[in-house]
Design a protein around this motif. Structure first.
Motif, PDB file in Angstrom:
ATOM      1  N   GLY A   1      -7.568  -5.143   3.177  1.00 50.52           N
ATOM      2  CA  GLY A   1      -8.107  -4.896   4.520  1.00 50.52           C
ATOM      3  C   GLY A   1      -8.790  -6.173   4.956  1.00 50.52           C
ATOM      4  N   ASN A   2      -8.512  -7.455   4.395  1.00 44.35           N
ATOM      5  CA  ASN A   2      -8.815  -8.565   5.210  1.00 44.35           C
ATOM      6  C   ASN A   2      -7.974  -9.313   5.953  1.00 44.35           C
ATOM      7  N   PRO A   3      -8.357 -10.005   7.255  1.00 44.93           N
ATOM      8  CA  PRO A   3      -7.355 -10.498   7.923  1.00 44.93           C
ATOM      9  C   PRO A   3      -6.518 -11.669   7.410  1.00 44.93           C
ATOM     10  N   ARG A   4      -5.200 -11.476   7.910  1.00 45.81           N
ATOM     11  CA  ARG A   4      -4.267 -12.541   7.457  1.00 45.81           C
ATOM     12  C   ARG A   4      -4.388 -13.703   8.146  1.00 45.81           C
ATOM     13  N   MET A   5      -4.179 -15.131   7.497  1.00 41.78           N
ATOM     14  CA  MET A   5      -4.107 -16.047   8.229  1.00 41.78           C
ATOM     15  C   MET A   5      -3.019 -16.241   9.269  1.00 41.78           C
ATOM     16  N   PRO A   6      -3.111 -16.919  10.348  1.00 36.62           N
ATOM     17  CA  PRO A   6      -2.162 -17.104  11.455  1.00 36.62           C
ATOM     18  C   PRO A   6      -0.758 -17.553  10.981  1.00 36.62           C
ATOM     19  N   HIS A   7       0.253 -16.715  11.495  1.00 31.48           N
ATOM     20  CA  HIS A   7       1.804 -17.113  11.267  1.00 31.48           C
ATOM     21  C   HIS A   7       1.780 -18.472  11.649  1.00 31.48           C
ATOM     22  N   GLY A   8       2.580 -19.301  10.726  1.00 32.06           N
ATOM     23  CA  GLY A   8       2.891 -20.733  11.162  1.00 32.06           C
ATOM     24  C   GLY A   8       1.745 -21.964  10.950  1.00 32.06           C
ATOM     25  N   PHE A   9       0.693 -21.255  10.421  1.00 33.38           N
ATOM     26  CA  PHE A   9      -0.332 -22.325   9.937  1.00 33.38           C
ATOM     27  C   PHE A   9       0.319 -22.944   8.870  1.00 33.38           C
TER      28      PHE A   9
ATOM     29  N   LEU B   1       0.760  -1.114  -0.041  1.00 30.99           N
ATOM     30  CA  LEU B   1      -0.053  -0.094  -0.061  1.00 30.99           C
ATOM     31  C   LEU B   1       0.993   1.398  -0.173  1.00 30.99           C
ATOM     32  N   TYR B   2       1.995   1.140   0.786  1.00 32.67           N
ATOM     33  CA  TYR B   2       2.608   2.349   0.721  1.00 32.67           C
ATOM     34  C   TYR B   2       3.494   2.571  -0.602  1.00 32.67           C
ATOM     35  N   ALA B   3       3.756   1.567  -1.027  1.00 31.61           N
ATOM     36  CA  ALA B   3       4.454   1.941  -2.526  1.00 31.61           C
ATOM     37  C   ALA B   3       3.409   2.222  -3.579  1.00 31.61           C
ATOM     38  N   THR B   4       2.003   1.818  -3.224  1.00 27.61           N
ATOM     39  CA  THR B   4       1.095   2.257  -4.205  1.00 27.61           C
ATOM     40  C   THR B   4       0.843   3.862  -4.229  1.00 27.61           C
TER      41      THR B   4
ATOM     42  N   PHE C   1      -6.405   4.266 -10.485  1.00 25.02           N
ATOM     43  CA  PHE C   1      -7.039   5.391  -9.613  1.00 25.02           C
ATOM     44  C   PHE C   1      -7.647   4.452  -8.642  1.00 25.02           C
ATOM     45  N   LYS C   2      -8.191   3.232  -8.885  1.00 27.13           N
ATOM     46  CA  LYS C   2      -8.938   2.368  -7.986  1.00 27.13           C
ATOM     47  C   LYS C   2      -8.023   1.845  -6.940  1.00 27.13           C
ATOM     48  N   GLN C   3      -6.887   1.701  -7.432  1.00 32.87           N
ATOM     49  CA  GLN C   3      -5.666   1.015  -6.669  1.00 32.87           C
ATOM     50  C   GLN C   3      -5.364   2.210  -5.635  1.00 32.87           C
ATOM     51  N   VAL C   4      -5.107   3.276  -5.855  1.00 34.04           N
ATOM     52  CA  VAL C   4      -4.731   4.187  -4.989  1.00 34.04           C
ATOM     53  C   VAL C   4      -5.615   4.839  -4.183  1.00 34.04           C
ATOM     54  N   THR C   5      -6.808   4.600  -4.545  1.00 32.03           N
ATOM     55  CA  THR C   5      -8.301   4.927  -3.633  1.00 32.03           C
ATOM     56  C   THR C   5      -8.327   3.857  -2.426  1.00 32.03           C
ATOM     57  N   ALA C   6      -8.009   2.624  -2.836  1.00 34.32           N
ATOM     58  CA  ALA C   6      -8.461   1.627  -1.977  1.00 34.32           C
ATOM     59  C   ALA C   6      -7.196   1.577  -1.054  1.00 34.32           C
TER      60      ALA C   6
ATOM     61  N   ASP D   1     -14.805   0.909  -2.349  1.00 37.43           N
ATOM     62  CA  ASP D   1     -15.149   2.077  -1.894  1.00 37.43           C
ATOM     63  C   ASP D   1     -15.338   3.066  -3.644  1.00 37.43           C
ATOM     64  N   ILE D   2     -16.146   3.967  -3.808  1.00 37.34           N
ATOM     65  CA  ILE D   2     -16.269   4.405  -4.829  1.00 37.34           C
ATOM     66  C   ILE D   2     -15.951   6.040  -4.537  1.00 37.34           C
ATOM     67  N   ALA D   3     -14.967   6.611  -5.750  1.00 38.13           N
ATOM     68  CA  ALA D   3     -14.627   8.238  -5.396  1.00 38.13           C
ATOM     69  C   ALA D   3     -15.333   8.687  -6.270  1.00 38.13           C
ATOM     70  N   TYR D   4     -15.707  10.164  -5.896  1.00 31.33           N
ATOM     71  CA  TYR D   4     -16.477  11.060  -6.378  1.00 31.33           C
ATOM     72  C   TYR D   4     -15.556  12.394  -6.205  1.00 31.33           C
ATOM     73  N   ARG D   5     -15.950  13.360  -7.299  1.00 29.03           N
ATOM     74  CA  ARG D   5     -15.441  14.899  -7.202  1.00 29.03           C
ATOM     75  C   ARG D   5     -16.778  15.465  -7.334  1.00 29.03           C
ATOM     76  N   LEU D   6     -16.963  16.418  -6.266  1.00 26.23           N
ATOM     77  CA  LEU D   6     -18.332  17.510  -6.291  1.00 26.23           C
ATOM     78  C   LEU D   6     -17.595  18.905  -6.548  1.00 26.23           C
ATOM     79  N   ALA D   7     -18.155  19.417  -7.463  1.00 26.74           N
ATOM     80  CA  ALA D   7     -18.009  20.910  -7.609  1.00 26.74           C
ATOM     81  C   ALA D   7     -18.823  21.736  -6.706  1.00 26.74           C
ATOM     82  N   VAL D   8     -18.507  22.615  -5.849  1.00 27.58           N
ATOM     83  CA  VAL D   8     -18.985  23.266  -4.835  1.00 27.58           C
ATOM     84  C   VAL D   8     -18.802  24.588  -5.133  1.00 27.58           C
TER      85      VAL D   8
END
Length: 294
Positions: A73-81, A4-7, A45-50, A136-143
């Protein structure tokens, strides 16, 4: 999915400010509105937003840094399994002595079942892998500038076709992102969120200066010399301002409580700068030239 940091192009463990800056820069570059008919940019863009969705959340970021959740964002399997002899971890394993098979637990039988069916959590219940949420879905809203200054709600149409009146927060800034829980794509673990980036549309009459708003007003020469009343634009509409006799060009007049709405609901001021408007009269121009030469 990439780390994620590299993304986001930041160092691992970067703070929230650096993560936000990186996301805003990439979001502007990759947004579908800026890259129409470019599926690679849309996917990026989808990857960056995620990635930002996880790293901008304090709890999720901590879980990710500890290796408890993956890039989705899903739990990882326990180490050593699955490690160790015979594929069960620890000291358990199969042995084949003379005369048939024998199973060596290498410990308590409960340990084996814990490895097979999930480590027991408090209360004796087995842990379960959380079902993934929708994207998630990204939007841009002009105000418009005025609506942002007054924190007026704006209508937004979601990808589902649903139309909502989005509350614009007091003290909103250009580029600020709002999160709407459960308004993203549907998923087995629930819907994702809608991430709305606010884009404040400039207004030729106004300029923001912190909590204040600046505006230029054209004042006829006669009004500046003799005094009078002059109309001044404000976010709520025009008001009349008293101009004192002998007012010079460049003077700034303050209208209390007519500026940007702060987070606490109070308002800054409107700073009106006087610009003297000379009449298009050749006779006046000749008169001024004569006075200047004497």
């Amino acid at each position: 999915m990439a780390e994620l940091y590299a993304t986001l192009g930041v160092e691992r463990g970067a703070d929230s400010a650096a993560i936000k800056r990186a996301y805003r820069k990439l979001a502007k570059q990759l947004h579908p509105d800026q890259n129409k008919n470019d599926p690679k940019a849309a996917e990026r863009f989808k990857q960056v937003t995620a990635a930002y969705d996880i790293l901008s959340d304090k709890d999720k970021k901590a879980q990710y840094d500890r290796g408890e959740i993956d890039e989705q964002g899903n739990p990882r399997m326990p180490h050593g399994f699955g490690a160790g002899r015979g594929g069960f971890g620890g000291q358990s394993g199969f042995r084949q002595p003379q005369g048939g098979f024998e199973f060596d637990f290498g410990g308590d039988a409960g340990d084996l079942f814990s490895e097979l069916f999930g480590r027991a959590s408090r209360g004796g219940r087995a842990s379960h892998r959380a079902a993934p949420r929708g994207h998630d879905i990204a939007y841009r809203l002009a105000v418009p500038f005025v609506d942002a200054a007054l924190a007026r709600p704006r209508r937004l149409t979601l990808a589902t076709g649903k139309t909502i009146d989005l509350a614009i927060p007091k003290g909103v800034d250009d580029g600020q992102q709002l999160r709407m829980k459960g308004q993203g794509e549907a998923g087995p673990g629930g819907a994702g969120d809608a991430l709305v980036t606010i884009e404040i549309t400039p207004d030729p009459r106004f300029a923001r200066d912190g909590d204040n708003i600046r505006a230029d007003i054209m004042v006829p020469l006669a009004t500046a010399v003799l005094g009078g009343r002059q109309r001044v634009p404000t976010p709520e509409g025009e008001v009349h301002l008293s101009i004192g006799p002998g007012t010079s060009s460049g003077k700034v007049m303050r209208l209390k409580g007519r500026g940007w709405t702060r987070k606490d609901g109070s308002r800054g001021d409107l700073l009106a700068r006087v610009l003297i408007e000379l009449p298009a009269d050749p006779g006046l121009a000749d008169y001024l030239r004569q006075k200047a030469s004497t």
